[in-house]
Every structure is written in structure tokens, then in C-alpha cells.
Enzyme design. Sequence first.
Site, PDB file in Angstrom:
ATOM      1  N   SER B  59       0.804  -1.215   0.000  1.00 59.93           N
ATOM      2  CA  SER B  59       0.000   0.000   0.000  1.00 59.93           C
ATOM      3  C   SER B  59       0.841   1.270   0.000  1.00 59.93           C
ATOM      4  CB  SER B  59      -0.951   0.009   1.194  1.00 59.93           C
ATOM      5  OG  SER B  59      -0.223   0.057   2.386  1.00 59.93           O
ATOM      6  N   HIS B  99       1.518   3.985   6.976  1.00 60.66           N
ATOM      7  CA  HIS B  99       0.931   4.872   5.978  1.00 60.66           C
ATOM      8  C   HIS B  99       1.364   6.311   6.220  1.00 60.66           C
ATOM      9  CE1 HIS B  99      -2.605   2.187   4.462  1.00 60.66           C
ATOM     10  NE2 HIS B  99      -1.450   1.845   3.962  1.00 60.66           N
ATOM     11  N   ASP B 125      -7.627   6.227   5.062  1.00 64.70           N
ATOM     12  CA  ASP B 125      -7.642   4.995   5.849  1.00 64.70           C
ATOM     13  C   ASP B 125      -8.848   4.823   6.756  1.00 64.70           C
ATOM     14  OD1 ASP B 125      -5.332   4.241   4.747  1.00 64.70           O
ATOM     15  OD2 ASP B 125      -4.045   4.821   6.406  1.00 64.70           O
TER      16      ASP B 125
END
Lengths: 270, 182
Positions: B59, B99, B125
Site C-alpha cells: 500500500s 501509511h 484509511d
Amino acid sequence: MNTFLSRLNTIFAFTLSVMAGLTFLCFLSTFFNDHKTLVSINTGKIIVKSVPDYSTSREKNDLGFVVFDVQSDILSSLIVPTTSLFLYLTAEYTTQNHKLNQIVMWDKIIKRGENAIIDYKSMNTKYYFWDYGNGLRGNRNVTMTLSWNVIPNAGTLPKVMGEGSHRFAFPDDYTYFDVNHLEFLTLNSFPDHHDLIQNGDRNVNSHCLRKVHLTTKMSPNCYRCLLSSDLQAYRYNSMRGWGGPETQEPTPPSTPHNLSTPHPNLTLGV
Amino acid sequence: MGGLMDFGFLDDVRRMNKRQLYYQVLNFGMIVSSALMIWKGLMVVTGSESPIVVVLSGSMEPAFFRGDLLFLTNYQEEPIRVGDIVVFKIEGRDIPIVHRVIKVHEKENGTVKFLTKGDNNSVDDRGLYAPGQLWLEKKDVVGRAQGFVPYVGIVTILMNDYPKFKYLILACLGAFVLIHRE
């Protein structure tokens, strides 16, 4: 003890240490990189709406729409090419409730070998400019900066802020679009552009859009709904009260337009 | 060939007396405890509960790929800002997520709410957070990525994906340390 195993072991250990050494050199090569670069940022049309953010709560929050230009030559500042760059355009402002608000409006990944000269005109934000509350309307001091995260082959991950920022203010009044009028306007008042609506092609050429823009004096967010594929989404969004920024690339070029001189048919309320 | 190797190993062990055998066992214990000390020492220095993590998903491509090793720090005085790559834990999920921060709202008293998104994901998210959770707070942060080394963590991924492989490697290493004589 020159067994097969011990030789294998030696080769493995040697390979590992060579790799470790090379990785360390990679780290050194980017560690002393001087990443400073000039950036020029400009904004065009700026509006603010007060609409419920259904992705969080049903309360009305301020939603900003900003059209911006950004220019920079980042590659020239990098001595050693890196794996990739992660560019992001930040808006920073202060509200009554929050001392510091930072929002990424737009970002871009530049991989090795790709063109690192940034020159975008009249871009729409990639992400919604939601405030946490109602602090955008009449906010006099929103600072935009371009930063990037350098991803080397191995080593540290420096964050660099471009030299040069842009400050803008949000208008003192909320903007509302009356979408029924807008549809009426686009479908009936401008039959010239029927082909555009019928066409429904996302890659409608910029010339066409520009023509619409010039005749209707509509904002980029507005006339994008001319594309019939977007029309549905726009109708849906308009039921909720907002148009929404463009999340699809590429953004057609346009000139920022001043809302204070709307087309007579386009109803703008405050 | 295999017979020869077996013979060599056995020979090594056979030549050890009791004292040497104890020494080998202690040596093994030494390796395990120094590894533990290094890990705990890193935890103290970096302030993060897991200073080294392996990227498990794509990701964050093209920045991080599966198997990249990340070094984290978690200094409380260092503010969280947009563009930081944070590793955070969500309640009810075992595996921490790496992230990037895309939104920060910080109050006068220092409490901060922030939102993250993976570079390779098209949406933020919020769908990954606990139900009803809209923002991350400082307590959710495990650390911030400060540096990375590519590929090194692939061994960990292999071990996680194939537990048998993990036991095989552990057994081999253990046996090697115990049997091998300096």
C-alpha cells in the site's frame, strides 16, 4: 576444514558484507544531498461551502475549493537520483479550535526516470479540503507549501520543503450552486455544446471545455459536470449539496474564473 | 557427500568433553540474550515499542515494497506533521500499518488528530480504522519511519507465510550453534 559447507558459508558471508557495504554507500550518497529548490505556487478561484460531511458526521463543516498553479524543477536539486519522490501540496492554517491545521490538497509520485519538472496550471485539489469544523470561511491566512519526501535506494527518508509559499484567503461568504438551474443552463441555453454532453467522453478536449467555460462563465468544478458521465455524479452530489473536487486525472486546463460576475442564468446564492 | 558431512558433525560433538558441551550451551544462551539486549536497547533509544518493522503490504508503493525493513523512532516531543510516514496500531488489529499522514488538526494543548492514507491507495484509511473511528491520535502511533533498507525483511515474510520454513531455519541455526566447535 575446507568442506563444501564452510566454503558456501564463506561465500554467503562475503556476499552479505559486500551488499551491506554497497547499501551503506547508497545511504551516504543521499545523506548529503542538498535538496533545496525554488517553488512557485499561485491560486485562482477560491470558494468555500458549508455542507455536511457524510464521511464523518452529519454536521456541517466548511469545505474549500481551491484552483491552483504550481511550478518547480525538483530534479535539478537532486545530486543523486532517488527511487522515487513523493510530492505533496500542503495547506496550513489556524482556526479558533485548532492551533494548527495541515491538509494535503494534492500529491504526486515521481518515479526514477520520470520528468521531475512540475508545471501545473489551474489544478483542482485531489483531496477534499474539509476543515475540522467551520474555520475556513473568512480565513485570511492559509499558507500553501510544496514539500516532498525523498525515497532513496536505502537510507534516511528526508522531508524537504520547497522554498517559496503562497498565502491566500477564503471568501467571507459561503457559495451555493443551484444545480437545477445549472442543468437547465447547460442543456438548453447552450445547444452548441450538446455534442459535448452527448459525447460523454472523459477525455473531452480542453478546447471544448474552454469554450464552454468562456460562454457560460462557469467554474471548472461546475462545467465538468457537463460530461454526461459526471452528470450523474453531480446530480447525486448536488442532492447532498456539494459538487466535490475532481479526483480524476488529468484535469483539463482552464482559466480561473471570478465568481463575482456570474452568468445571469446561473443562480448563485449566499 | 551427505555421509561425510554427518560424519564431520558427529566427530565435532564426539570430540567435546562435558565442559565443552556446557560451553556450547552457554554460548547459545549468550547469542539469544545479546539479541534480546540489542532489541530492548533499541526500544529505549528510539522510544518505539518495535523499532524495526517489515513492510507487509504494497500500500505504500513505490516508496516501500513488501519485505522492506523500516527503522522507526517515536519521540514524544517530535510533532506529527503532514507527509510523515507513521506506523500505527488499530484496536482489534494485531498487525500495525505503515501509511502517510495527510491531515493534521492540532489543538492549543497539544492534542492532535490526524488522518492517514497509503500512497498506493486511492482513499484514506478511515475504512481501516476501528468502526466509528475517524481520526488517529498520538497513542495509536507505534513509530515514525526514519530510514529503510530494501529487501532485507523478505526472510521474515517468508517465515510468516510458511511457518514450517521458520521452524526449519530455527532448528538449523540452533543445531549449528550447539554442534559447531570453534
